[in-house]
Design a protein around this motif. Structure first.
Motif, PDB file in Angstrom:
ATOM      1  N   ALA A  90      40.141  43.948  47.094  1.00  0.00           N
ATOM      2  CA  ALA A  90      41.414  43.378  46.635  1.00  0.00           C
ATOM      3  C   ALA A  90      41.280  41.882  46.362  1.00  0.00           C
ATOM      4  O   ALA A  90      40.404  41.211  46.919  1.00  0.00           O
TER       5      ALA A  90
ATOM      6  N   ALA B  73      43.876  38.348  45.871  1.00  0.00           N
ATOM      7  CA  ALA B  73      45.224  37.797  46.014  1.00  0.00           C
ATOM      8  C   ALA B  73      45.302  36.414  45.379  1.00  0.00           C
ATOM      9  O   ALA B  73      44.354  35.625  45.464  1.00  0.00           O
TER      10      ALA B  73
ATOM     11  N   LYS C  40      42.647  46.249  43.934  1.00  0.00           N
ATOM     12  CA  LYS C  40      44.069  45.947  44.100  1.00  0.00           C
ATOM     13  C   LYS C  40      44.336  44.452  43.905  1.00  0.00           C
ATOM     14  O   LYS C  40      43.468  43.616  44.158  1.00  0.00           O
TER      15      LYS C  40
ATOM     16  N   TYR D 160      47.229  41.349  44.779  1.00  0.00           N
ATOM     17  CA  TYR D 160      48.378  40.960  45.587  1.00  0.00           C
ATOM     18  C   TYR D 160      48.795  39.537  45.217  1.00  0.00           C
ATOM     19  O   TYR D 160      47.976  38.719  44.800  1.00  0.00           O
ATOM     20  N   GLN D 161      50.074  39.250  45.427  1.00  0.00           N
ATOM     21  CA  GLN D 161      50.561  37.882  45.255  1.00  0.00           C
ATOM     22  C   GLN D 161      50.479  37.119  46.576  1.00  0.00           C
ATOM     23  O   GLN D 161      50.253  35.922  46.600  1.00  0.00           O
ATOM     24  N   LYS D 162      50.665  37.845  47.682  1.00  0.00           N
ATOM     25  CA  LYS D 162      50.640  37.217  49.001  1.00  0.00           C
ATOM     26  C   LYS D 162      49.273  37.447  49.663  1.00  0.00           C
ATOM     27  O   LYS D 162      48.886  38.597  49.903  1.00  0.00           O
TER      28      LYS D 162
ATOM     29  N   GLU E 113      48.503  37.186  52.617  1.00  0.00           N
ATOM     30  CA  GLU E 113      48.675  37.857  53.910  1.00  0.00           C
ATOM     31  C   GLU E 113      48.473  39.367  53.801  1.00  0.00           C
ATOM     32  O   GLU E 113      48.120  40.027  54.793  1.00  0.00           O
ATOM     33  N   ASN E 114      48.696  39.911  52.602  1.00  0.00           N
ATOM     34  CA  ASN E 114      48.490  41.346  52.430  1.00  0.00           C
ATOM     35  C   ASN E 114      47.027  41.751  52.663  1.00  0.00           C
ATOM     36  O   ASN E 114      46.747  42.866  53.104  1.00  0.00           O
ATOM     37  N   LEU E 115      46.107  40.828  52.360  1.00  0.00           N
ATOM     38  CA  LEU E 115      44.691  41.128  52.590  1.00  0.00           C
ATOM     39  C   LEU E 115      44.392  41.246  54.082  1.00  0.00           C
ATOM     40  O   LEU E 115      43.563  42.058  54.495  1.00  0.00           O
TER      41      LEU E 115
ATOM     42  N   LYS F 287      46.194  42.431  56.334  1.00  0.00           N
ATOM     43  CA  LYS F 287      46.716  43.687  56.885  1.00  0.00           C
ATOM     44  C   LYS F 287      45.833  44.886  56.572  1.00  0.00           C
ATOM     45  O   LYS F 287      45.990  45.948  57.163  1.00  0.00           O
ATOM     46  N   GLU F 288      44.912  44.714  55.630  1.00  0.00           N
ATOM     47  CA  GLU F 288      44.037  45.827  55.252  1.00  0.00           C
ATOM     48  C   GLU F 288      42.893  45.948  56.267  1.00  0.00           C
ATOM     49  O   GLU F 288      41.999  45.107  56.334  1.00  0.00           O
TER      50      GLU F 288
ATOM     51  N   TYR G   8      44.518  29.035  55.621  1.00  0.00           N
ATOM     52  CA  TYR G   8      44.086  30.416  55.410  1.00  0.00           C
ATOM     53  C   TYR G   8      42.838  30.788  56.196  1.00  0.00           C
ATOM     54  O   TYR G   8      42.644  31.962  56.525  1.00  0.00           O
TER      55      TYR G   8
END
Length: 338
Positions: free
Chosen positions: A30, A32, A49, A51-53, A55-57, A59-60, A78
């Motif tokens: 992914a 972001a 994938k 993502y814009q955020k 933080e979504n990375l 969570k994976e 970060y």
């Protein structure tokens, strides 16, 4: 198979994505970026994938490495978030803008028990690797002096022109010139003293000249600037004088690396290019060789549970500390003893 998420879909994010795409033991999952369109465009190229955020990375669960290709002023935030999420971290150089921030990043990674590497790519660049080999094996005797140069067009391509804002980038001194300061420390250890000056420009610290004195009376000089015209080709190089010869590198020469010995023919060593490909993302470098080597090294470290000692967070902090001493010299006009 080591699984990766990249934060930042700009020039460097594209370079890194292409490197992972060419590694048999890595898989990009992914990307972001706050600019979702940029993230989607890069993600589409690699069928991953977007993502814009960022933080979504985190969570994976499958993602083992977070590769941070963000502006320097965002590194601390970060890196710490990635460490707290239990992810191994490759972060672009420089580590930070202050020693305090660098220390907090190193501490967060240590506390979380994750691997943390700063992408000081020149330590992995083929011609510099060859110079280190010649230095270490003393095939030309003792080094007496070295002069380094790194010149770029003004980096107008960066998001929000952040590179041109010295408060967010540190100027060419901290963002560009640090490549050579870091390599000199890697090669020669901590300098004894330094004297730096910067040319006058509307852009702060856009062209820097530093003379270092190292142990064994080795003198080093490094010039770094990004105030060149837009048609000036990116240039990096060095001239290293040894007792029994000279090693010269100039990125603009077809035969980029040469060894000169008195009374002998010039030797042009074969330099092994790890990856000949282009991410086609703009910016001042298209060759992926050094980037591929550093990323392969970090992926191998994660896969084999080894610490990335070739470019640790601690060594990056030490290089930043010397660059900030150069800034002190520029401001004061004084020789700085270290």
């Amino acid at each position: 198979m080591v699984k990766v998420g990249i934060i930042g879909a700009g020039f460097m994010g594209g370079m890194h994505a292409e490197c992972y795409n060419n590694l048999p033991n890595a898989k990009l999952l992914a990307i972001a970026d706050i600019d979702l369109i940029k993230a989607e465009n890069l993600a589409k190229k690699y069928k991953v994938k977007a993502y814009q955020k960022p933080e979504n990375l985190f969570k994976e669960e499958d993602i083992q490495i977070i590769d941070i290709c963000l502006p320097t002023f965002l590194h601390k935030e970060y890196v710490i978030k990635a460490a707290e999420a239990g992810k191994n971290i490759l972060c672009e150089k420089p580590i930070a803008l202050t020693i305090k921030d660098a220390d907090e990043m190193i501490e967060a990674a240590s506390k979380a028990g994750v691997k943390f590497m700063i992408a000081q790519v020149i330590r992995f660049w083929p011609e510099y690797v060859k110079l280190k080999e010649i230095f270490d094996n003393k095939s030309l005797g003792k080094m007496t002096s070295i002069s380094c140069v790194r010149l770029s067009q003004t980096p107008t391509w960066a998001w929000d022109k952040w590179l041109l804002d010295s408060k967010r980038s540190g100027g060419a001194l901290v963002d560009l010139h640090i490549h050579d300061t870091d390599f000199l420390l890697y090669l020669l250890g901590k300098p004894i003293s330094l004297l730096s000056v910067a040319s006058k420009s509307s852009l702060k610290y856009s062209h820097v000249f530093t003379t270092f004195l190292f142990s064994d009376d080795v003198v080093a000089f490094a010039e770094g600037g990004w105030d060149m015209p837009d048609n000036f080709p990116f240039t990096m190089g060095f001239t290293a004088n040894f007792e029994d010869g000279v090693v010269e590198f100039n990125s603009r020469y077809q035969k980029s690396l040469a060894i000169y010995r008195s009374g002998e023919e010039v030797e042009y060593p074969e330099v092994k290019i790890e990856l000949q490909a282009s991410a086609e993302t703009g910016g001042n470098i298209s060759d992926l060789g050094g980037y591929f080597s550093e990323i392969r090294y970090f992926v191998d470290c994660v896969e084999n549970d080894k610490m990335p000692t070739l470019a640790s967070g601690e060594s990056a902090r030490d290089s930043l500390k010397i660059v900030l001493s150069e800034l002190e010299s520029i401001k004061s006009g004084r020789l700085i003893k270290l």
